[in-house]
Design an enzyme around this catalytic site. Structure first.
Site, short mmCIF file in Angstrom:
data_model
loop_
_atom_site.label_atom_id
_atom_site.label_comp_id
_atom_site.label_asym_id
_atom_site.label_seq_id
_atom_site.Cartn_x
_atom_site.Cartn_y
_atom_site.Cartn_z
N ASP A 37 -1.80 6.85 6.28
CA ASP A 37 -2.84 5.95 5.78
C ASP A 37 -3.14 5.00 6.93
OD1 ASP A 37 -4.37 3.97 4.67
OD2 ASP A 37 -2.98 3.47 3.06
N LYS A 42 -12.94 -1.58 7.05
CA LYS A 42 -12.35 -2.49 8.03
C LYS A 42 -12.94 -2.21 9.42
CE LYS A 42 -8.52 -2.05 4.92
NZ LYS A 42 -8.54 -3.23 4.11
N TRP A 64 0.82 -1.21 0.00
CA TRP A 64 0.00 0.00 0.00
C TRP A 64 0.85 1.25 0.00
CZ3 TRP A 64 -4.35 -0.52 -2.13
CH2 TRP A 64 -5.11 -1.69 -1.95
C1 LIG Z 1 -3.47 0.12 4.29
C2 LIG Z 1 -4.38 0.26 3.12
N1 LIG Z 1 -4.29 1.35 2.36
C3 LIG Z 1 -5.09 1.55 1.30
C4 LIG Z 1 -6.04 0.61 0.94
C5 LIG Z 1 -6.91 0.86 -0.24
O1 LIG Z 1 -8.13 1.25 0.21
P1 LIG Z 1 -9.36 1.53 -0.77
O2 LIG Z 1 -9.76 0.20 -1.31
O3 LIG Z 1 -10.37 2.14 0.17
O4 LIG Z 1 -8.91 2.47 -1.82
C6 LIG Z 1 -6.18 -0.55 1.72
C7 LIG Z 1 -7.20 -1.54 1.35
O5 LIG Z 1 -7.29 -2.63 1.78
C8 LIG Z 1 -5.32 -0.73 2.82
O6 LIG Z 1 -5.41 -1.82 3.57
#
Ligand SMILES: Cc1ncc(COP(=O)(O)O)c(C=O)c1O
Length: 359
Positions: free
Chosen positions: A171, A195, A101
């Protein structure tokens, strides 16, 4: 069919009480004769929902008055672009690379700003959190970006880095509301809801006042923090049902005793699983002890050929979605706030049985 214990990394389990309340109010919300999904986002009833959700989140996280709470769409992934577009001043930003991520956040940011990777755990296959000390931060960086919990790799920052005067951006998608945090250490916190907050489609952004109103000229209106801050997240139609379920989840967290109680329970669940894995000769945690997440717990067995059997047999016993991410392999148990202690106990019982049969 009865409910299962769902170990999915997201969308993931919601508290049953929340689902039941949403169900009981689904067709007639508070005597309106309408579902929340059918209410105008400018109606009195929805105004109560969105302001109630914000106030509860502020209370739960002790969000200081000089921060705005924004309810937006586009997921955490959209914030990967919104962050540089709102915070770019000198033209460079520091990123800590702790996994998939973080990499995606950096890749997107590079379209708008120069990215300095100031620390990385890629050399160890992202099994640890690298040290981030103030001297690593560039004094003219516009911000420092971290991923507080790495959903795929199962690592988490146990200490929040001190970045001095450079705003820290986090994030927090997979560990927001899982434990007490000091919001004042951050410039921006963002998280996809799916989550610990509620249904997918809602994204929460918590941003310090002085970081609002400086977006680059070409920033799309919908990505500008100012747009949502000035309109109370009502510039356009917000994800109304998502905000409503989030409010129910916030009420549920409050009823559990708030984040102090939630954190205690989350630590208990994670410790139970890590302790069982530690004493077992069969299961192994790939993550360094001081970097372990209490939300996402990957584990592996000696022979990868039995992974599929493990996942299938677990599913037959009502233990769902234990497959590890394809980049890590093995298994992963995501044990967010809504996973009860009984779910982790059931998983450990199953793991014991499986170990006996396959050792
Ligand atoms: C740490 C993290 N960042 C970003 C995301 C991406 O999130 P989204 O699907 O809401 O764009 C996730 C998704 O699982 C994640 O776990």
């Amino acid at each position: 069919m009865d409910r299962v214990y769902n170990f999915s990394a997201g969308p993931s389990m919601l508290p049953l009480e929340v689902l039941e309340q949403a169900q009981s109010e689904l067709t007639n919300y508070k005597g309106s004769g309408m579902s929340v999904m059918e209410l105008s986002h400018r109606s009195k009833l929805f105004t109560e929902i969105i302001t109630g959700a914000e106030n509860l989140l502020r209370e739960l996280m002790h969000i200081p008055d000089n921060y705005k709470v924004l309810f937006v769409q586009g997921g955490a992934s959209q914030q990967f672009a919104a962050i540089p577009l709102n915070l770019k001043k000198n033209g460079q930003a520091d990123y800590v690379n702790t996994g998939s991520w973080s990499k995606k956040a950096m890749k997107e940011a590079k379209k708008f700003i120069e990215v300095n990777e100031i620390a990385s755990s890629e050399d160890g296959n992202f099994t640890y959190i690298p040290s981030v000390t103030a001297d690593k931060v560039k004094s003219d960086a516009d911000y420092v970006h971290i991923t507080t919990n790495n959903t795929i790799e199962g690592t988490a920052f146990r200490n929040i880095p001190d970045t001095g005067d450079v705003p820290l951006v986090a994030d927090m998608s997979s560990n927001i509301l899982s434990e007490e945090i000091d919001v004042s250490k951050f410039g921006v916190i963002y998280a996809g809801a799916q989550k610990n907050i509620g249904p997918a489609g809602l994204t929460v952004v918590i941003v310090r006042d002085d970081l609002i109103g400086h977006a680059v000229e070409e920033c799309p209106t919908m990505l500008d923090f100012k747009t949502h801050s000035e309109s109370g997240s009502l510039y356009n139609t917000p994800p109304t049902f998502g905000v409503y379920v989030a409010k129910l989840v916030f009420e549920w967290i409050q009823a559990q005793g708030g984040l102090t109680a939630i954190q205690k329970r989350n630590e208990k669940k994670a410790n139970m699983l890590y302790e069982y894995i530690a004493q077992s000769d069969f299961y192994h945690s790939p993550v360094k002890e001081d970097s372990r997440s209490i939300m996402n717990i990957p584990f592996v067995v000696p022979n990868h050929d039995v992974d599929a059997t493990f996942i299938q047999k677990a599913q037959e016993e009502g233990l769902e979605t234990l497959k590890g991410h394809r980049s890590v392999g093995g298994m992963r148990a995501s044990i967010y706030n809504a996973m009860p202690v009984e779910g982790v106990e059931a998983l450990i019982e199953f793991m014991k049985k499986f170990e006996k049969e396959h050792q």
